[in-house]
Design a protein around this motif. Sequence first.
Motif, PDB file in Angstrom:
ATOM      1  N   VAL A 102       0.842  -1.290   0.084  1.00 25.68           N
ATOM      2  CA  VAL A 102      -0.084  -0.052   0.107  1.00 25.68           C
ATOM      3  C   VAL A 102       0.843   1.166  -0.068  1.00 25.68           C
ATOM      4  O   VAL A 102       0.637   2.234  -0.683  1.00 25.68           O
ATOM      5  CB  VAL A 102      -1.076   0.056   1.352  1.00 25.68           C
ATOM      6  N   LEU A 103       2.037   1.242   0.830  1.00 23.35           N
ATOM      7  CA  LEU A 103       2.890   2.474   0.895  1.00 23.35           C
ATOM      8  C   LEU A 103       3.846   2.738  -0.052  1.00 23.35           C
ATOM      9  O   LEU A 103       4.556   3.792  -0.071  1.00 23.35           O
ATOM     10  CB  LEU A 103       3.214   2.653   2.388  1.00 23.35           C
ATOM     11  N   GLY A 104       4.211   1.531  -0.377  1.00 24.15           N
ATOM     12  CA  GLY A 104       5.602   1.528  -1.268  1.00 24.15           C
ATOM     13  C   GLY A 104       6.766   1.394  -0.552  1.00 24.15           C
ATOM     14  O   GLY A 104       6.683   1.182   0.681  1.00 24.15           O
ATOM     15  N   PRO A 105       7.839   1.333  -1.079  1.00 27.05           N
ATOM     16  CA  PRO A 105       9.139   0.999  -0.465  1.00 27.05           C
ATOM     17  C   PRO A 105       9.706   2.004   0.797  1.00 27.05           C
ATOM     18  O   PRO A 105       9.859   1.334   1.841  1.00 27.05           O
ATOM     19  CB  PRO A 105      10.218   1.123  -1.679  1.00 27.05           C
ATOM     20  N   GLY A 106       9.649   3.063   0.574  1.00 32.39           N
ATOM     21  CA  GLY A 106      10.096   4.271   1.686  1.00 32.39           C
ATOM     22  C   GLY A 106       9.318   4.074   2.880  1.00 32.39           C
ATOM     23  O   GLY A 106       9.717   3.910   3.883  1.00 32.39           O
ATOM     24  N   ARG A 107       8.135   4.253   2.353  1.00 30.42           N
ATOM     25  CA  ARG A 107       7.016   4.744   3.820  1.00 30.42           C
ATOM     26  C   ARG A 107       6.714   3.246   4.303  1.00 30.42           C
ATOM     27  O   ARG A 107       6.598   3.218   5.305  1.00 30.42           O
ATOM     28  CB  ARG A 107       5.759   5.371   3.109  1.00 30.42           C
ATOM     29  N   GLY A 108       6.728   2.141   3.277  1.00 31.14           N
ATOM     30  CA  GLY A 108       6.798   0.981   4.148  1.00 31.14           C
ATOM     31  C   GLY A 108       7.494   0.472   5.030  1.00 31.14           C
ATOM     32  O   GLY A 108       7.645  -0.102   5.934  1.00 31.14           O
ATOM     33  N   PHE A 109       8.915   0.678   4.603  1.00 26.79           N
ATOM     34  CA  PHE A 109      10.005   0.376   5.295  1.00 26.79           C
ATOM     35  C   PHE A 109      10.006   1.089   6.669  1.00 26.79           C
ATOM     36  O   PHE A 109      10.283   0.662   7.514  1.00 26.79           O
ATOM     37  CB  PHE A 109      11.439   0.625   4.463  1.00 26.79           C
ATOM     38  N   ALA A 110       9.554   2.367   6.465  1.00 25.23           N
ATOM     39  CA  ALA A 110       9.734   3.413   7.557  1.00 25.23           C
ATOM     40  C   ALA A 110       8.650   2.968   8.618  1.00 25.23           C
ATOM     41  O   ALA A 110       8.778   2.668   9.945  1.00 25.23           O
ATOM     42  CB  ALA A 110       9.284   4.688   7.189  1.00 25.23           C
ATOM     43  N   ALA A 111       7.630   2.475   8.233  1.00 29.07           N
ATOM     44  CA  ALA A 111       6.222   2.064   9.162  1.00 29.07           C
ATOM     45  C   ALA A 111       6.737   0.865   9.746  1.00 29.07           C
ATOM     46  O   ALA A 111       6.591   0.838  11.252  1.00 29.07           O
ATOM     47  CB  ALA A 111       4.792   1.930   8.208  1.00 29.07           C
ATOM     48  N   VAL A 112       7.076  -0.276   9.203  1.00 25.06           N
ATOM     49  CA  VAL A 112       7.560  -1.375   9.793  1.00 25.06           C
ATOM     50  C   VAL A 112       8.856  -1.347  10.767  1.00 25.06           C
ATOM     51  O   VAL A 112       8.941  -1.684  11.609  1.00 25.06           O
ATOM     52  CB  VAL A 112       7.658  -2.599   8.614  1.00 25.06           C
ATOM     53  N   GLY A 113       9.656  -0.493  10.221  1.00 27.38           N
ATOM     54  CA  GLY A 113      10.874  -0.014  11.241  1.00 27.38           C
ATOM     55  C   GLY A 113      10.555   0.616  12.310  1.00 27.38           C
ATOM     56  O   GLY A 113      11.231   0.348  13.471  1.00 27.38           O
ATOM     57  N   LEU A 114       9.369   1.402  12.210  1.00 27.94           N
ATOM     58  CA  LEU A 114       8.930   2.284  13.399  1.00 27.94           C
ATOM     59  C   LEU A 114       8.680   1.055  14.476  1.00 27.94           C
ATOM     60  O   LEU A 114       8.818   1.242  15.488  1.00 27.94           O
ATOM     61  CB  LEU A 114       8.021   3.108  13.184  1.00 27.94           C
ATOM     62  N   TYR A 115       7.791   0.316  13.657  1.00 27.37           N
ATOM     63  CA  TYR A 115       7.339  -0.712  14.711  1.00 27.37           C
ATOM     64  C   TYR A 115       8.246  -1.616  15.427  1.00 27.37           C
ATOM     65  O   TYR A 115       8.132  -1.528  16.714  1.00 27.37           O
ATOM     66  CB  TYR A 115       6.231  -1.720  13.998  1.00 27.37           C
ATOM     67  N   VAL A 116       9.340  -1.812  14.670  1.00 26.58           N
ATOM     68  CA  VAL A 116      10.514  -2.873  15.127  1.00 26.58           C
ATOM     69  C   VAL A 116      11.135  -1.959  16.459  1.00 26.58           C
ATOM     70  O   VAL A 116      11.257  -2.362  17.427  1.00 26.58           O
ATOM     71  CB  VAL A 116      11.233  -3.348  14.214  1.00 26.58           C
ATOM     72  N   LEU A 117      11.565  -0.642  15.992  1.00 28.31           N
ATOM     73  CA  LEU A 117      12.208   0.136  17.003  1.00 28.31           C
ATOM     74  C   LEU A 117      11.547   0.420  18.184  1.00 28.31           C
ATOM     75  O   LEU A 117      12.065   0.186  19.336  1.00 28.31           O
ATOM     76  CB  LEU A 117      12.582   1.501  16.308  1.00 28.31           C
ATOM     77  N   LEU A 118      10.056   0.767  18.050  1.00 27.91           N
ATOM     78  CA  LEU A 118       9.368   0.634  19.404  1.00 27.91           C
ATOM     79  C   LEU A 118       9.282  -0.751  20.127  1.00 27.91           C
ATOM     80  O   LEU A 118       9.313  -0.688  21.525  1.00 27.91           O
ATOM     81  CB  LEU A 118       7.761   1.153  19.156  1.00 27.91           C
TER      82      LEU A 118
END
Length: 214
Positions: A65-81
């Motif tokens: 849905v979000l594409g590469p940059g925002r997709g990576f950022a969203a899931v990366g944010l989840y992992v970091l939290l």
Amino acid sequence: MSNTETAATKTPHAGRRRWNATDLGLIAVFAALVAASALVPGLAVNGFGVPITFQTLAVMLTGLVLGPGRGFAAVGLYVLLGLAGLPIFSQGRSGLGILAGPSAGYIIAFPIAAGIVGWLATVVIRRTIKARALWLFLSATVTSVVVVHSLGIAGIVLNTKATWGQAFLSDVVFYPGDIIKNVLAALIAVALHRAFPDILVRRVKRTAPQPAQA
């Protein structure tokens, strides 16, 4: 300066787009979606205690849905939290200690997978109109196998005393569920792109390379 030189000069900058408030909001929403999917009780666990959850569905959907940059950022944010201490990993776990467990490879793979499947989604959107759901499904499935399952197996081997064969056999139990989840992710993504083309479809078309004019 000729028209060709002007186009060549402007093209790299035309493909760049800064994230606005809507982009940041989407990243936050999909990070929350991944977190919620991890907290849904798993149906079972494999031989090393890795639970079967809806996370891969949420991760693939995020990238599609979000594409590469925002997709990576969203899931990366989840992992970091989660690593920072929020109990948002499967079974309510959290903290850096998760990286020493059998689930470590899967968790590390999630942001990478979201970025890769997001990039594949932009290729599908740019080059196809018909059968997009099929191509998105194939993109999610290939990404799951190559990234999520491969790193998941590696994590099991590194953090347990399992052999590569044992880790592979324990990972196989995830395949039937992943196929179903990838089908759902592709269908939902197509529906969202039709309903809200500004999320990714029009974005991809705006940043598509344009042929230079002589």
